[in-house]
Design a protein around this motif. Structure first.
Motif: not given
Length: 430
Positions: A134-159
């Motif tokens: 509850p209170d969590w959500k999974v959503e698809s995002v496009r490059w121009e959306e702000p959440q895409a930058q969050h995904a890029l930041d998360l990718s850079a900090r992991s792996g």
């Protein structure tokens, strides 16, 4: 394009580990896809597929039958990568009969061993993904959306990830067809991300990366959005907690893979030679510059334009598509842009409300380079081919079959060729 899906893949029958591994090898390690991605060059070296991205290269191949030639193949890869100043990654699968000999050959050639991970394969119909709490959500995002930058930041900090999200962003891969970027959010804040890649011509989609042990990111992935055939299998590479989380939802551990890396002397390019355009604020600014440059009224619905003083127009409506004259005109415009555009400056293909492209004209269209994206002469759509500041370029009015070339330097470069191909008269409409 014909599917490379193995005949043994039957959704009604659960496959054992050996069958999943065979399906993986046949589908994902076979011949290269017929249509390389925008901005890439695919080169065959015997059994190897060397993909050049402009910034780096990757080596793929089936199990090598002749391990004695591994040293020779490694030397050829290094030669090709050095010529382009591209770091290269070569992945070795543990189940191949000659894996140890290939590893020894790569070590001797100067490749540096990197990460080692399990290869996991799952049948989509058999995977049991958890749902977000509850209170969590999974959503698809496009490059121009702000959440895409969050995904890029998360990718850079992991792996390290199978394919870093930054690589897909550099190529501007289309989130509707090439990849599915997903974020797991809690009250609007991104906590984890995943990206899923279609593998063209197969029943597989590949997990390019997961930034946390959150397999719910893969639940109900919209695989139906990917181009056919239907994606019925997922493949992932993982170790540690992430591997355990994927196995827990039904992925099967089929083999392991280790990366090997070699970097030639020199400074590799920071950007690929060509990529898709984003529908972001900068894209919209470039579009407005282009429309203002020729007084183009698209939003008003009239299609009217006012050719600028530093321009010339040619009518191409008497020529059928595919004729040598139109191809020659495209070549003339490409040559003119190369002559006029400064080193490192990019050219942008803009079509109102449609996908666009951007590229370095000096790094595309030549021998051993990616193909020249788009075209200057319109066929069913209005389109611009111009520099970011719109100081020079072309505008094609598909309804009037008119090509406008603007910018004194570019006009001077192409006028003689276009006069010869289209005639030198000035055409005026409404």
């Amino acid at each position: 394009m014909a599917s490379r899906e193995p005949h043994c893949l039957n959704a009604a029958v659960a496959l054992d580990v050996g069958e999943l591994l065979a399906a993986h090898d046949q589908s994902l390690r076979g011949p290269v896809a017929a249509h390389p991605r925008l901005g890439t060059v695919v080169e065959r070296i015997g059994p190897l597929t060397l993909t050049h991205y402009g910034t780096h290269g990757t080596v793929d191949h089936p199990a090598l039958d002749d391990q004695a030639s591994a040293a020779h193949l490694a030397a050829q890869v290094q030669q090709r990568a050095a010529a382009r100043v591209e770091p290269v990654e070569w992945r070795v699968f543990a189940h191949d009969a000659g894996a140890s000999q290939l590893t020894a050959a790569l070590d001797a050639a100067g490749f540096i061993a990197g990460w080692k991970r399990s290869v996991l394969v799952g049948a989509v119909a058999e995977l049991d993904f958890p749902q977000p709490p509850p209170d969590w959500k999974v959503e698809s995002v496009r490059w121009e959306e702000p959440q895409a930058q969050h995904a890029l930041d998360l990718s850079a900090r992991s792996g390290p990830h199978c394919v870093p999200l930054s690589d897909w962003h550099a190529m501007r891969s289309n989130p509707s067809w090439d990849i599915d970027i997903r974020v797991l959010t809690h009250r609007g804040k991104a906590a984890a991300a995943s990206w899923l890649e279609t593998v063209q011509g197969t029943a597989f989609a590949a997990v390019g990366g997961l930034t946390a042990s959150s397999p719910e990111l893969l639940a109900e992935s919209p695989l139906r959005r990917f181009q056919p055939p239907t994606k019925r299998f997922l493949v992932a590479e993982a170790d540690g907690h992430l591997r355990s989380a994927l196995v827990a939802v039904g992925f099967r551990d089929v083999t392991t893979v280790r990366s090997h890396h070699w970097t030639p002397p020199g400074e590799p390019a920071a950007t690929p030679p060509a990529r898709h355009s984003l529908g972001d604020a900068e894209f919209r600014r470039r579009a407005r510059r282009c429309e203002a440059r020729v007084g183009f009224d698209y939003a008003g619905g009239s299609g009217r334009y006012v050719a600028p003083l530093d321009s010339r127009r040619w009518f191409y409506g008497m020529l059928d598509r595919g004729t040598p004259a139109l191809a020659a005109a495209e070549q003339a415009i490409q040559g003119g842009l190369r002559a006029c555009v400064r080193p490192g400056e990019w050219v942008y293909q803009y079509r109102p409300y449609l996908n666009g492209w951007e590229f370095d004209p000096h790094r595309v269209g030549g021998p051993g380079q990616p193909h020249w994206p788009g075209s200057a002469i319109a066929d069913g759509e209005f389109q611009f081919l111009a520099t970011a500041d719109a100081r020079l370029g072309t505008f094609a009015h598909y309804a009037e079959q008119v090509l406008v070339v603007f910018g004194d330097d570019l006009v001077e470069q192409v006028a003689n060729d276009l006069d010869h191909l289209f005639g030198g008269g000035v055409w005026s409409f409404g």
